[in-house]
Motif scaffolding. Sequence first.
Motif, PDB file in Angstrom:
ATOM      1  N   GLY A  75      37.000  40.697  55.344  1.00  0.00           N
ATOM      2  CA  GLY A  75      35.887  39.944  54.784  1.00  0.00           C
ATOM      3  C   GLY A  75      35.024  39.356  55.872  1.00  0.00           C
ATOM      4  N   VAL A  76      34.467  38.230  55.521  1.00  0.00           N
ATOM      5  CA  VAL A  76      33.522  37.588  56.434  1.00  0.00           C
ATOM      6  C   VAL A  76      33.901  36.120  56.567  1.00  0.00           C
ATOM      7  N   GLN A  77      33.801  35.592  57.746  1.00  0.00           N
ATOM      8  CA  GLN A  77      34.044  34.152  57.920  1.00  0.00           C
ATOM      9  C   GLN A  77      32.725  33.467  58.226  1.00  0.00           C
ATOM     10  N   CYS A  78      32.471  32.404  57.476  1.00  0.00           N
ATOM     11  CA  CYS A  78      31.263  31.604  57.707  1.00  0.00           C
ATOM     12  C   CYS A  78      31.610  30.545  58.747  1.00  0.00           C
ATOM     13  N   GLU A  79      30.768  30.401  59.738  1.00  0.00           N
ATOM     14  CA  GLU A  79      31.071  29.468  60.826  1.00  0.00           C
ATOM     15  C   GLU A  79      30.102  28.293  60.835  1.00  0.00           C
ATOM     16  N   LEU A  80      29.461  28.049  59.721  1.00  0.00           N
ATOM     17  CA  LEU A  80      28.428  27.013  59.685  1.00  0.00           C
ATOM     18  C   LEU A  80      29.030  25.607  59.707  1.00  0.00           C
ATOM     19  N   ALA A 100      32.333  13.719  65.083  1.00  0.00           N
ATOM     20  CA  ALA A 100      32.011  14.662  66.164  1.00  0.00           C
ATOM     21  C   ALA A 100      30.527  15.029  66.132  1.00  0.00           C
ATOM     22  N   ALA A 101      29.999  15.222  64.926  1.00  0.00           N
ATOM     23  CA  ALA A 101      28.573  15.558  64.797  1.00  0.00           C
ATOM     24  C   ALA A 101      27.699  14.407  65.274  1.00  0.00           C
ATOM     25  N   LEU A 102      28.108  13.199  64.966  1.00  0.00           N
ATOM     26  CA  LEU A 102      27.339  12.025  65.402  1.00  0.00           C
ATOM     27  C   LEU A 102      27.319  11.934  66.924  1.00  0.00           C
ATOM     28  N   LYS A 103      28.453  12.160  67.511  1.00  0.00           N
ATOM     29  CA  LYS A 103      28.529  12.102  68.983  1.00  0.00           C
ATOM     30  C   LYS A 103      27.661  13.191  69.596  1.00  0.00           C
ATOM     31  N   GLU A 104      27.693  14.350  68.982  1.00  0.00           N
ATOM     32  CA  GLU A 104      26.897  15.458  69.488  1.00  0.00           C
ATOM     33  C   GLU A 104      25.410  15.117  69.443  1.00  0.00           C
ATOM     34  N   LEU A 105      24.991  14.527  68.338  1.00  0.00           N
ATOM     35  CA  LEU A 105      23.581  14.137  68.182  1.00  0.00           C
ATOM     36  C   LEU A 105      23.198  13.127  69.250  1.00  0.00           C
ATOM     37  N   HIS A 106      24.084  12.218  69.516  1.00  0.00           N
ATOM     38  CA  HIS A 106      23.797  11.205  70.524  1.00  0.00           C
ATOM     39  C   HIS A 106      23.680  11.847  71.894  1.00  0.00           C
ATOM     40  N   SER A 107      24.570  12.796  72.160  1.00  0.00           N
ATOM     41  CA  SER A 107      24.528  13.449  73.476  1.00  0.00           C
ATOM     42  C   SER A 107      23.265  14.284  73.632  1.00  0.00           C
ATOM     43  N   TYR A 145      28.278  17.293  58.025  1.00  0.00           N
ATOM     44  CA  TYR A 145      29.492  18.143  58.030  1.00  0.00           C
ATOM     45  C   TYR A 145      29.097  19.533  58.517  1.00  0.00           C
ATOM     46  N   ILE A 146      28.928  19.664  59.818  1.00  0.00           N
ATOM     47  CA  ILE A 146      28.409  20.898  60.402  1.00  0.00           C
ATOM     48  C   ILE A 146      29.114  21.126  61.733  1.00  0.00           C
ATOM     49  N   ASN A 147      29.256  22.388  62.111  1.00  0.00           N
ATOM     50  CA  ASN A 147      29.875  22.708  63.394  1.00  0.00           C
ATOM     51  C   ASN A 147      28.895  22.452  64.531  1.00  0.00           C
ATOM     52  N   ARG A 148      29.446  22.440  65.728  1.00  0.00           N
ATOM     53  CA  ARG A 148      28.680  22.024  66.902  1.00  0.00           C
ATOM     54  C   ARG A 148      27.542  22.967  67.205  1.00  0.00           C
ATOM     55  N   GLU A 149      27.828  24.250  67.230  1.00  0.00           N
ATOM     56  CA  GLU A 149      26.801  25.221  67.639  1.00  0.00           C
ATOM     57  C   GLU A 149      25.613  25.273  66.684  1.00  0.00           C
ATOM     58  N   PRO A 150      25.848  25.355  65.383  1.00  0.00           N
ATOM     59  CA  PRO A 150      24.691  25.317  64.468  1.00  0.00           C
ATOM     60  C   PRO A 150      23.887  24.033  64.621  1.00  0.00           C
TER      61      PRO A 150
END
Lengths: 732, 381
Positions: free
Chosen positions: B57-62, B245-252, B204-209
Motif C-alpha cells: 500500500g501507501v504510507q502517508c507521511e504528513l 515538537a511542532a511548536l519548537k520547530e516553528l520557533h526555531s 499535528y504535523i510532521n517536521r518536514e511538511p
Amino acid sequence: MQNFIFLYYGFLAILTQLVVFRELSVLFYGSELFLGTFLSSWLFWVGSGSLLVRRLLKKERPAAAYFFYGFLAISLLFPAMILLIRASKSAFAFGEFIGPLATVFYTFSVMSVLCFVIGGQFSLACAVVSDKIKIETALGRVYLYEAQGAVIGGVIFTYILIGSVPTFIIALVASLGCIFVSLGLQAEGAPLKKISYRSILLILAALAILFVNFRAEPAINRMEWKRYQFIQQKETRNATLSLVNMGSIKNVFVDGMLSASFPAPESYEPVAHWPLLAAADPGQILIIGDASLGVLKEALKHSPKRIDYVVLDNAFVDLVEPYLERDDIAALKDPAMHIHYADSRAFVRNNKNKYDAVIMNIQEVPNLKTNRFYTQEFYSQISRILKPNGILGLSVVSSENYLSRQTRIFNASVYATLKSVFKAAEVIPGDSLMFLASLSKIDMQKETILGRFNNRRISNHYFIPSYIEYKLQAMRRAELKKILEDTPGVEINRDFRPTTCYYFANFWLNKFASPLGYLVAAILFMVIALSLFKKRRLLLSLSQRKESILIFVLGFISILLELILLLGYQIISGYVYWQMGILFASFMLGLFLGALLGNQSKNNYRRKHSIFLVILSLMIIGLSVCTAHLLPHLIYLPIISNMVIFITLLVLIGVIVGSAFVIAGFLIRADSVMEKAGSLYAADLWGAALGAIISTNFIAPLFGILGALNFSAVIGSAGLAIFLILSGETNL
Amino acid sequence: MMKKARLYLPIFLNIIFCIIVVFIIALYSPPQTVSSIISIDGTRIRQADWEKQDCLGVQCELCPFRCFLPEGSRGICRVRMNVAGRLRTLVYGQPVSVHIDPIEKKPVYHMLPGSRIFSLATVGCNLRCSFCQNWEISQCNPEEAKTAGQILTPEQVVDAAIANNCNSIAYTYSEPIVFYEYVLDIARLAKQKGLRNVLVSAGYINREPLRKLTPYFDVVKIDLKGFNAQFYRKVVGGELKYVLAALKELHSLGVLTEVVNLVVPSLNDDMQEITRMCKWIHDNLGPDTPLFFSRFTPQYRLGNLPATPIETLEKARKIAMEAGLRYVYIGNVPGHPGENTYCPDCGRMLIHRYGYTILENNIKNGKCVFCGKKIPGIWEN
C-alpha cells in the motif's frame, strides 16, 4: 391475602417503572431514543423473566418459596438500582452527550436484574395461585389483580408522590412493603429457612436507618453531581430540576440537560434583542420558555408597556429565584411583567391580546414532545396574536461556518414552516440560527437596527454595535437564506407530521456516527438473523404458539397506540400534568376492566375463545383506523370533550388488550402454568418492547402521527392473518 | 392451501427480515467502508504529497499518525486515500466554508489588527476533539460535504481575497494540515500577489511538511489543547509530544507563532497543568509568544457542559503573566480587559479591543507610542 399480594405486585411493578424512568431521565435527558429504549428494555427484561424463570429454578422447591425470595430480592435491588444510576453518572464523560449505542447498552444492562426478577414474579404468582384454583384461570386472576394494582400505583405516584416525596424515599418505602409482603407470605406457610428470618430483620433495620436519615437524599445528590458544587435538586411533576455551581456561574439542568446558566449574557442577549430591535415599537411582548429569566431582563431594556411571560409551572422560577442577581429579581417584579403558569400553546390559542413581538426561548431540543412548538399550526396561532408588523423570534441549533447536510435540512424545515405562515422570514447566522418572522416585511438594514439600538440607549455585554454589524453582513445572510431555500426534499412541519423532530434526530445522531457504530449494529443484525435461522425448526411449530404471536402483535399495537394518543393529546390540548396522568391511568384501568371481562368468559369452549380473539383483533384494527380519521377533527373541540374522547379511546384499547390476554391464556396449551403464564406474558411484553422502541424513534417521525395509526392497523391485520393461517380450519 | 401457507410462513418471515436488513444497510451505508468503494469523481482527486510507497500500500507521511493505507482506504483524516497505489487528496479545490472574517476572530491579535481576512476550509481533520467548535466541517466525509457553490482553484481564492479587500488569507475552521497541497498552492500564490497567510492549526504535523509550509506563512496559530498526555489521548485523539515538537520547530524557524488554549471546564482547567504549560511556552517559545485562554462554549459532544467560568480564565491569565509571558489574552469574552494588548514595559494599553472591534491602536511602526518598546507582530501591511 394472596389477592392483596398480587395487587401489591402490580403496584410495585408500576412504581419501580416510574421511579427508574425518572432516575434514568436525568442521565439521558428524556429524549425520544431514551424513552423508547427505557420502555423496551423494561418490557423485554420483565418478559424474559416471566418466560425463563421456570428454567432457572429448581423444580423440587415450591414456587411459593421463590415468590417469597423474589420480593426480598426486589427490596434490595430497587434502592440499589437508584444508587447505581446516580453513581454511574460520573462514569460517563463529564458534560458529554451519551450516544445512542451507549444509551441502549447502559439502559439494557442496568435494568436487567431488577426487571428480570419482577417478570419472574408474575409466573411464580400464577404458579402459587394455581395451587388453589384451576390452571386455566390462574393467569387471568393474577393479571386482573396486577392490573388493578398498577392503576392504583400509577394514580398514587402521579398525583401524590411525585414532586412531594423524593424518589429514593419512594424506593425505600416500596422495599419496606416488599419485606412486609414477604412476612405475609411466610405467615401463609412459604417454606423459610431460619437464616433468612435473621436476614429479613437485618435488611429491615438497614432500610429503616436509611429511611429515617433523610440526609441520605442530599448526600446521594452530591455524589451524582460531584464535579460541580451541588446546590439543590427539586423533583417536580414535569421534570427533575438540578441547580449546580461551576465557579461563579449557576447552572440549571432539567432532566440532566443543561437548560440555563446565570449569568450568561452571551446566550440571552441575542435571543431578546434581535426580535425586539426588528420590531419598530415593542410595547407588547410575549415570552415563551421556562428558562427565559435572563431574556426578561433584556426585554425590559426596550421599555415595553407589558410583558407576558408563560411558563409551564412555577418550579423553575422558585428554584432559581433565591440565587438570581438583583437585576433578574427586579425584572420578575417589574410592573410590566405578567407571569402565566400554563401550557404555552394553550395560552397562545386562548389569548386575545395582540403583540408587537413574540420571543420563543424553548430550551428543549425538538423532539416529539416539543415538536408542537415548531409546527405550521402553532405558527398560525402565533400569527393571529401578532400585530400586522409584529415579529416572531426563535432560535435553533445550527453552525456558524458550515451547515452539514443534516443541519441544513433541519434548519431548512424550520425556515420552510415559518415561510408557509409568515410573509417574511429573516435569518441571522451563528452557532444558534436566529429566525425572525413577520406578517409584513422586516427591515433588517444595519442602519435601522443600529439606529433603534442607539435610540433605546441599550447597554449590553455581547450584543453591541460591532456584533450587530458583523452578524448583519448582507452577503452572508443572503447566502444562508439561499442555502435554506434551495435545500431539496424538505417537508413542512405539521402537528401530525413531525418532520422537524425527525430531521433534528438525524442531526443529533450525526454527532455519534462512526464506523464502529455501524460495525456493532451489523453484528447485532447478524446475530439476530442467525438466531432466527437456527430456531427455524422451532418456528415451524408456530402453530402451537399462535396465541402468543397474536398477543405479541396486540402488545406492539397497544403501546404504539398509547404513546401516539398521549402525544396526540399534547398536540391538540397542550401539556397539563394532571391530565396526562389521567390518560395514563385510563389505559391501565382499561387493562383491568379487560381482564375482568376476559375472566367472565372462562367457561366457554375453545372455539368461542378463538372467535373472541379474532373479534378483539378486528376491533383494535378498526379503532386504529378510526382514530387516524378522528384525530385531526379534535383540534376544533373544547378541551373537556377532547379529554372524554381520549379517555374513552385509551380505556377501549386497554379493555381489548386486557381481555385478549386473558382469553389467550385460556387457549394456550402448555405443560405447566408457569410455562403458560411465562410465554404469554413474555409475548405481550416483548411485543410492547418492540413497539416502544420503534414507534417513537421510527414510525411516528417517518410516517407521522396519523400514518403511525394506520401502520398499526396494518400490523394488526398481519398478526390476525398469521393467527388465522396457523389456526387452520380445525380451530375455527 | 392453509397447510402450505403454514409450511412456508417461517421462510417467508425470514425473507422479509433479510430484505429489511438489506434495505437499512443500503439506506444508511457506513461512510468509510461501503462508500470508499464508490468511485470518487476523477476530476476531484489529485496526487498528494508526503507519500511513501510500500509493497502492500501507501504510507502517508504528513502527520504523526503516518497512516498506512491499503488500496481503497483512507487515513484517519478521511480526506487522503490510496487510489490505484498512489496517495491522493480528495478535497483539493473544494472548500466547504469560505467567509470573510475579522482577523480577531481567528483569533490573531498580532497581525494587522482590525483587518479583514479571507477564511476557508475543506472538510477533514486528523484529530477527534469532543469539544470541536467546527465539528461539522472537521468530522465530515468529503462525499457528504456540500462544497461552497463551486470548485475554487488557488488562483480564484487569491483573486477573491483581493477583490474583497482582504489583506490576508486564513486556512482555518477545520484542520488545514489535511488539505496540505491546497494550502501550499494558495499560500505560494498569495505571497506572490502580496497577500499574507495565516495558518490556524492544531499543530499535528510532521517536521518536514511543516518546514516546507512555513516560508509562506506570516502567522501560525497553534491550538495547544492541553498539557496532559492522557487528556490528549482520550479527549483529543492524539499525542501531546508531537504538538510540542511542532511548536519548537516553528520557533526555531522564526515564524510568528500565537498559541491558543481553549479552556474546557473539568477537562483541561487544572491550574497546575496550566502553570506547567505556561512555563514550557516561556522556556521553549519565548516570553513574547502571544497566548490566548479562550472560553469554551457547549459544542459537539460536550453540549451538556456549561461554559468556562470567567474567573477560571482570569486565573489562567494571571498564572501565565507570572510565568513571564508578556502577551496573554482572554478570548470569547467581549469587553474583558484581557482582550487588550498592553505594553510589557510601560504597562499602557496599546490596543483596545471590544469583541472584534478595535477601539484604539497605540502601536506605530511596530512600537509602543508611549515608550517606544518594540512589540512583536505585523502591524502594518
